[in-house]
Design a protein around this motif. Structure first.
Motif, PDB file in Angstrom:
ATOM      1  N   GLU A 164       0.680  -1.203  -0.217  1.00 59.50           N
ATOM      2  CA  GLU A 164       0.112  -0.086  -0.093  1.00 59.50           C
ATOM      3  C   GLU A 164       0.800   1.055   0.074  1.00 59.50           C
ATOM      4  O   GLU A 164       0.971   2.202   0.811  1.00 59.50           O
ATOM      5  CB  GLU A 164      -0.564  -0.153   0.682  1.00 59.50           C
ATOM      6  CG  GLU A 164      -1.608  -1.349   0.907  1.00 59.50           C
ATOM      7  CD  GLU A 164      -2.775  -0.941   2.140  1.00 59.50           C
ATOM      8  OE1 GLU A 164      -3.131   0.081   2.875  1.00 59.50           O
ATOM      9  OE2 GLU A 164      -3.196  -2.510   2.761  1.00 59.50           O
ATOM     10  N   PRO A 178       3.283  -8.129   9.210  1.00 61.53           N
ATOM     11  CA  PRO A 178       3.074  -6.498   8.694  1.00 61.53           C
ATOM     12  C   PRO A 178       2.466  -5.680   9.767  1.00 61.53           C
ATOM     13  O   PRO A 178       1.758  -6.003  10.966  1.00 61.53           O
ATOM     14  CB  PRO A 178       1.639  -6.872   8.065  1.00 61.53           C
ATOM     15  CG  PRO A 178       1.139  -8.743   8.147  1.00 61.53           C
ATOM     16  CD  PRO A 178       2.275  -8.941   8.505  1.00 61.53           C
ATOM     17  N   ILE A 179       2.415  -4.504   9.891  1.00 61.62           N
ATOM     18  CA  ILE A 179       2.451  -3.357  10.687  1.00 61.62           C
ATOM     19  C   ILE A 179       1.571  -2.765   9.883  1.00 61.62           C
ATOM     20  O   ILE A 179       1.928  -2.023   9.004  1.00 61.62           O
ATOM     21  CB  ILE A 179       3.267  -3.681  11.913  1.00 61.62           C
ATOM     22  CG1 ILE A 179       4.175  -2.550  11.077  1.00 61.62           C
ATOM     23  CG2 ILE A 179       3.446  -3.473  12.974  1.00 61.62           C
ATOM     24  CD1 ILE A 179       5.316  -1.480  12.143  1.00 61.62           C
ATOM     25  N   ASN A 180       0.339  -1.520  10.295  1.00 66.72           N
ATOM     26  CA  ASN A 180       0.401  -0.904  10.046  1.00 66.72           C
ATOM     27  C   ASN A 180       1.070   0.872  10.050  1.00 66.72           C
ATOM     28  O   ASN A 180       1.091   1.168  11.094  1.00 66.72           O
ATOM     29  CB  ASN A 180      -1.350  -0.200  10.001  1.00 66.72           C
ATOM     30  CG  ASN A 180      -2.265  -1.363   9.829  1.00 66.72           C
ATOM     31  OD1 ASN A 180      -1.852  -1.925   8.928  1.00 66.72           O
ATOM     32  ND2 ASN A 180      -2.745  -1.549  10.329  1.00 66.72           N
ATOM     33  N   ALA A 181       1.247   1.549   9.770  1.00 65.43           N
ATOM     34  CA  ALA A 181       2.162   3.147   9.778  1.00 65.43           C
ATOM     35  C   ALA A 181       0.877   4.319   9.519  1.00 65.43           C
ATOM     36  O   ALA A 181      -0.118   3.606   8.420  1.00 65.43           O
ATOM     37  CB  ALA A 181       2.857   3.066   9.017  1.00 65.43           C
ATOM     38  N   SER A 182       0.728   5.922   9.559  1.00 61.32           N
ATOM     39  CA  SER A 182       0.624   6.464   8.368  1.00 61.32           C
ATOM     40  C   SER A 182       0.974   7.644   9.270  1.00 61.32           C
ATOM     41  O   SER A 182       1.892   7.432   9.087  1.00 61.32           O
ATOM     42  CB  SER A 182      -0.870   6.736  10.243  1.00 61.32           C
ATOM     43  OG  SER A 182       0.101   7.563  11.504  1.00 61.32           O
ATOM     44  N   CYS A 217       4.688   3.964   2.972  1.00 55.90           N
ATOM     45  CA  CYS A 217       3.803   3.352   2.301  1.00 55.90           C
ATOM     46  C   CYS A 217       2.496   2.997   3.449  1.00 55.90           C
ATOM     47  O   CYS A 217       2.917   3.769   4.751  1.00 55.90           O
ATOM     48  CB  CYS A 217       4.195   2.239   2.539  1.00 55.90           C
ATOM     49  SG  CYS A 217       5.694   1.904   0.947  1.00 55.90           S
ATOM     50  N   ALA A 218       1.538   2.353   3.375  1.00 59.43           N
ATOM     51  CA  ALA A 218       0.604   2.417   4.663  1.00 59.43           C
ATOM     52  C   ALA A 218       0.761   0.957   5.603  1.00 59.43           C
ATOM     53  O   ALA A 218       0.527   0.887   6.684  1.00 59.43           O
ATOM     54  CB  ALA A 218      -0.917   2.060   4.451  1.00 59.43           C
ATOM     55  N   VAL A 219       2.104   0.047   4.471  1.00 58.19           N
ATOM     56  CA  VAL A 219       2.010  -1.245   5.569  1.00 58.19           C
ATOM     57  C   VAL A 219       3.426  -1.499   5.707  1.00 58.19           C
ATOM     58  O   VAL A 219       3.862  -1.262   4.024  1.00 58.19           O
ATOM     59  CB  VAL A 219       1.518  -2.529   5.292  1.00 58.19           C
ATOM     60  CG1 VAL A 219       1.213  -3.864   5.949  1.00 58.19           C
ATOM     61  CG2 VAL A 219      -0.172  -2.462   5.249  1.00 58.19           C
ATOM     62  N   TYR A 220       4.171  -1.325   6.777  1.00 59.74           N
ATOM     63  CA  TYR A 220       5.865  -1.819   6.507  1.00 59.74           C
ATOM     64  C   TYR A 220       5.283  -3.691   7.521  1.00 59.74           C
ATOM     65  O   TYR A 220       4.535  -4.059   7.698  1.00 59.74           O
ATOM     66  CB  TYR A 220       6.729  -1.246   7.723  1.00 59.74           C
ATOM     67  CG  TYR A 220       6.378  -0.377   6.881  1.00 59.74           C
ATOM     68  CD1 TYR A 220       7.785   0.577   6.661  1.00 59.74           C
ATOM     69  CD2 TYR A 220       5.516   1.005   6.677  1.00 59.74           C
ATOM     70  CE1 TYR A 220       8.182   1.670   5.282  1.00 59.74           C
ATOM     71  CE2 TYR A 220       5.944   2.348   5.667  1.00 59.74           C
ATOM     72  CZ  TYR A 220       7.448   2.575   5.530  1.00 59.74           C
ATOM     73  OH  TYR A 220       7.479   3.733   4.309  1.00 59.74           O
ATOM     74  N   LYS A 273       6.462  -6.241  17.804  1.00 61.10           N
ATOM     75  CA  LYS A 273       5.045  -6.032  16.935  1.00 61.10           C
ATOM     76  C   LYS A 273       4.154  -6.207  18.118  1.00 61.10           C
ATOM     77  O   LYS A 273       3.120  -5.457  17.914  1.00 61.10           O
ATOM     78  CB  LYS A 273       4.815  -6.949  15.501  1.00 61.10           C
ATOM     79  CG  LYS A 273       3.158  -7.280  15.157  1.00 61.10           C
ATOM     80  CD  LYS A 273       2.794  -7.816  14.361  1.00 61.10           C
ATOM     81  CE  LYS A 273       1.547  -8.252  13.566  1.00 61.10           C
ATOM     82  NZ  LYS A 273       0.776  -7.452  13.956  1.00 61.10           N
ATOM     83  N   ASP A 331       1.849  -2.773  18.125  1.00 60.26           N
ATOM     84  CA  ASP A 331       0.135  -2.410  18.068  1.00 60.26           C
ATOM     85  C   ASP A 331      -0.632  -1.983  19.026  1.00 60.26           C
ATOM     86  O   ASP A 331      -1.843  -1.779  19.426  1.00 60.26           O
ATOM     87  CB  ASP A 331      -0.335  -4.610  17.728  1.00 60.26           C
ATOM     88  CG  ASP A 331       0.247  -4.583  16.381  1.00 60.26           C
ATOM     89  OD1 ASP A 331       0.793  -3.407  15.515  1.00 60.26           O
ATOM     90  OD2 ASP A 331       0.008  -6.091  16.047  1.00 60.26           O
TER      91      ASP A 331
END
Length: 112
Positions: free
Chosen positions: A25, A52-56, A60-63, A73, A77
């Motif tokens: 993403e 996978p972790i979400n980023a803002s 990328c939205a996912v690292y 993780k 999270d």
């Protein structure tokens, strides 16, 4: 509530590019994982093993985290950990002008 900044200085064998990897993403930036994989070659981590972790507010939205970092993780999270990638320390306090003038000693791998 106690909080601390933990700095891990990596001097070889492992580096931040195998701990925190562009995953997906990535919008207009293209496929940054494929770019990463082509540069890292055999030293890279297989995408299917990344956690996978979400980023803002990032390219990328996912690292992806290295598969051995499942405990990190969990902390991330929960909001108990954050990443500051590609930062390092200076040898001495440095102003912008001193940097451009070359009047201070700088680390050899600055901006690496």
């Amino acid at each position: 509530q106690y909080r601390a900044v933990v700095v891990v200085f990596l001097a070889g064998a492992a580096d931040s590019w195998n701990f925190l990897v562009p995953h997906s993403e990535c919008g207009d930036h293209g496929d940054l994982f494929e770019n990463h994989a082509s540069i890292r070659g055999e030293a890279g981590v297989n995408k299917s093993t990344l956690l996978p972790i979400n980023a803002s507010d990032q390219p990328c939205a996912v690292y992806g985290l290295h598969p051995e970092l499942d405990f990190v993780k969990t902390l991330y999270d929960r909001g108990d950990a954050a990443f500051l990638a590609n930062v390092g320390e200076l040898i001495e306090p440095t102003t912008r002008q001193q940097y451009f003038d070359g009047s201070v000693e700088l680390p050899t791998s600055l901006f690496a």
